[in-house]
Design a protein around this motif. Structure first.
Motif, short mmCIF file in Angstrom:
data_model
loop_
_atom_site.label_atom_id
_atom_site.label_comp_id
_atom_site.label_asym_id
_atom_site.label_seq_id
_atom_site.Cartn_x
_atom_site.Cartn_y
_atom_site.Cartn_z
N SER A 117 0.82 -1.23 0.00
CA SER A 117 0.00 0.00 0.00
C SER A 117 0.84 1.26 0.00
N ALA A 118 2.09 1.16 0.42
CA ALA A 118 2.96 2.34 0.45
C ALA A 118 3.83 2.41 -0.80
N ALA A 119 3.50 1.59 -1.82
CA ALA A 119 4.40 1.46 -2.97
C ALA A 119 4.56 2.75 -3.76
N HIS A 120 5.71 2.89 -4.38
CA HIS A 120 5.97 3.88 -5.42
C HIS A 120 5.14 3.48 -6.64
N HIS A 121 4.73 4.47 -7.43
CA HIS A 121 3.92 4.15 -8.63
C HIS A 121 4.61 3.13 -9.53
N ALA A 122 5.94 3.11 -9.50
CA ALA A 122 6.68 2.16 -10.34
C ALA A 122 6.39 0.71 -9.96
N ASN A 123 5.91 0.51 -8.72
CA ASN A 123 5.58 -0.86 -8.28
C ASN A 123 4.06 -1.04 -8.18
N ILE A 124 3.34 -0.19 -8.88
CA ILE A 124 1.87 -0.32 -8.95
C ILE A 124 1.42 -0.40 -10.42
N VAL A 125 1.82 0.63 -11.18
CA VAL A 125 1.26 0.77 -12.53
C VAL A 125 1.62 -0.41 -13.45
N PRO A 126 2.88 -0.92 -13.44
CA PRO A 126 3.17 -2.07 -14.31
C PRO A 126 2.28 -3.27 -13.98
N TRP A 127 1.93 -3.43 -12.69
CA TRP A 127 1.07 -4.56 -12.30
C TRP A 127 -0.36 -4.33 -12.79
N GLN A 128 -0.77 -3.05 -12.81
CA GLN A 128 -2.10 -2.76 -13.36
C GLN A 128 -2.15 -3.09 -14.85
N MET A 129 -1.05 -2.81 -15.55
CA MET A 129 -0.98 -3.15 -16.98
C MET A 129 -1.08 -4.67 -17.16
N LEU A 130 -0.36 -5.41 -16.28
CA LEU A 130 -0.40 -6.88 -16.34
C LEU A 130 -1.81 -7.38 -16.04
N ALA A 131 -2.45 -6.77 -15.04
CA ALA A 131 -3.80 -7.20 -14.66
C ALA A 131 -4.77 -6.96 -15.83
N LYS A 132 -4.58 -5.85 -16.51
CA LYS A 132 -5.45 -5.52 -17.65
C LYS A 132 -5.29 -6.56 -18.77
N GLN A 133 -4.02 -6.94 -18.97
CA GLN A 133 -3.74 -7.92 -20.05
C GLN A 133 -4.27 -9.29 -19.74
N THR A 134 -4.21 -9.69 -18.45
CA THR A 134 -4.44 -11.10 -18.10
C THR A 134 -5.76 -11.33 -17.38
N GLY A 135 -6.36 -10.26 -16.84
CA GLY A 135 -7.56 -10.45 -16.01
C GLY A 135 -7.20 -10.79 -14.57
N ALA A 136 -5.93 -10.67 -14.21
CA ALA A 136 -5.53 -10.91 -12.81
C ALA A 136 -6.10 -9.80 -11.93
N GLU A 137 -6.17 -10.10 -10.62
CA GLU A 137 -6.77 -9.14 -9.67
C GLU A 137 -5.67 -8.58 -8.77
N ILE A 138 -5.73 -7.27 -8.54
CA ILE A 138 -4.75 -6.63 -7.65
C ILE A 138 -5.39 -6.34 -6.31
N VAL A 139 -4.72 -6.74 -5.24
CA VAL A 139 -5.20 -6.39 -3.90
C VAL A 139 -4.05 -5.75 -3.12
N PRO A 140 -4.24 -4.52 -2.60
CA PRO A 140 -3.18 -3.91 -1.79
C PRO A 140 -3.17 -4.47 -0.37
N ILE A 141 -1.99 -4.71 0.18
CA ILE A 141 -1.87 -5.14 1.58
C ILE A 141 -2.05 -3.88 2.43
N PRO A 142 -3.03 -3.85 3.33
CA PRO A 142 -3.31 -2.59 4.05
C PRO A 142 -2.19 -2.21 5.03
N LEU A 143 -2.22 -0.95 5.44
CA LEU A 143 -1.27 -0.44 6.43
C LEU A 143 -1.93 -0.40 7.80
N THR A 144 -1.14 -0.52 8.84
CA THR A 144 -1.64 -0.30 10.21
C THR A 144 -1.69 1.21 10.47
#
Ligand code: PMP
Length: 403
Positions: A117-144
């Motif tokens: 959940s604290a990721a830099h966009h560089a560790n978010i957006v490429p995964w969103q692109m992958l999810a879009k291509q494959t139909g995979a689901e992204i879930v953020p690990i919450p912060l305390t």
């Protein structure tokens, strides 16, 4: 070890801005470069400039041997198993794109990708692109509430057997350190691939691939006293070998005809085109610089500076600190109560203080913290007590001006 003497190796740090000596507290954005790095790059351009791996001539042989020697140096630096596991990229961003998009043929609809959940966009957006291509689901690990990754929630998410877990080692905004070794082991136990964004860790912490046992680890040269335009993707050989290449063309092929192409073996398969040769050589000099310093003393020096920074900000009053813990590394995130972070940054700059202000390429983290943005002061091995005192003095005058 006399850290104040180290500063003389960094030419950019000797300047003044108007009447004020430069206080550089933006190392997390990019570090300053020691003379050894600058010299290594100009030496290459002056004496050895040639393309690598291609020609029969002596200049090319010299360029190639210097370039490939850095691969061995990086392998030793992070204790990788094989030199083929070290891929030269242009930076952390390219490396994560290479992994995320390279996994497209291995993921399918419904597969789960856990993100920090604290990721830099560089560790978010490429995964969103992958999810879009494959139909995979992204879930953020919450912060305390303390802005650490919630380990109970993480364990519950692991029960859903994610395919990928992508974390940062150290948050670029808060400086918080994730317990990556334990989190990697737990992810592997459920069969997930693990990727660690080490952009903010590599200059400060000992990073050991055998100890961490992740599948992929990324970092950028420019945040570890090296040049921009060069980064490292470490990949465990079998995991790396399964990635589809992001870029295709020269260097990465074995055989090309108009009927079809076969790809080269690692590491060349993932390094298409002419690489950033001078930058690789500069990175080698940056590793030499880091390794010339006593590791334990550097760690103690940086931790003492960070504690001083956190304590003095607290003492000043009227300051909100975010996720500030004793075991943080390299950075403090703060706001002057009620004031816009950008105004604070500009007023600090007028007194020669360089900090970063904004969302720090971590908009989801800003949303979680309920912030439009914040200021970040970050440290390098060349930072001093005097830097911190000048910064606090300047912030005090900004506070008096604004409040
Ligand atoms: N991840 C983190 C944690 C970072 O701090 C940064 C740089 N701010 C990046 C990724 C991206 O690195 P680069 O811009 O060098 O590709």
């Amino acid at each position: 070890m006399e850290f104040s003497q180290l500063r003389s190796q960094f030419p950019a740090l000797t300047q003044s801005l108007g009447d004020y000596p430069l206080v550089y507290l933006d190392t997390a954005a990019t570090s300053q470069k020691p003379q050894g790095v600058i010299d290594a790059m100009s030496r290459y351009y002056q004496a050895d400039n040639a393309n690598v791996h291609r020609a029969a001539h002596q200049l090319s042989a010299r360029a190639t041997s210097q370039y490939e020697a850095v691969r061995d140096k990086v392998k030793a630096f992070i204790n990788a198993d094989r030199r083929e596991e070290i891929i030269f990229t242009h930076g952390t961003t390219e490396g994560i794109n290479l992994v995320a998009l390279g996994l497209a043929s291995q993921l399918k609809a419904g597969d789960l990708i856990l993100l920090d959940s604290a990721a830099h966009h560089a560790n978010i957006v490429p995964w969103q692109m992958l999810a879009k291509q494959t139909g995979a689901e992204i879930v953020p690990i919450p912060l305390t509430d303390e802005a650490r990754l919630d380990q109970d929630a993480y364990r519950q998410l692991l029960a859903r057997k994610p395919s990928v877990v992508a974390l940062c080692h150290v948050s670029n905004v808060l400086g918080t350190v994730n317990p990556v070794k334990e989190m990697i082991a737990q992810a592997k136990a459920v069969g997930a691939l693990t990727l660690i964004d080490g952009a903010q860790a590599i200059a400060h912490l000992e990073v050991d691939m055998q100890a961490l046992d992740c599948d992929f680890y990324l970092f950028s040269g420019h945040k570890m006293y090296g040049p921009t335009g060069i980064g490292i993707l470490y990949g465990r050989y079998e995991a790396l070998d399964k990635l589809d290449p992001l870029l295709t063309g020269g260097e990465m092929i074995k055989q090309v005809s108009f009927e079809g192409t076969t790809f080269n073996i690692l590491p060349n398969r993932l390094e298409a085109g002419t690489p950033p040769i001078a930058e690789v050589i500069g990175l080698g000099a940056a590793i030499d610089f880091i390794q010339s310093l006593p590791r334990e003393a550097v760690r103690a020096h940086e931790q003492a500076l960070l504690k001083r920074l956190q304590a003095k900000l607290k003492q000043l009053g009227g300051i909100s600190l975010y996720g500030a813990h004793d075991d943080n590394v390299g950075a403090v995130a703060f706001n002057l109560s009620g004031e816009h972070h950008q105004d604070v940054g500009i007023l600090l700059d007028q007194q020669g203080i360089a900090v970063r202000c904004g969302h720090h390429c971590a908009m989801p983290l800003m949303q979680t913290l309920g912030l439009a943005g914040c200021c970040r002061a970050s440290l390098g091995v060349y930072s001093t007590d005097e830097d911190i005192d000048r910064f606090i003095q300047a912030l005090k005058s900004v506070k008096e001006l604004l409040l």
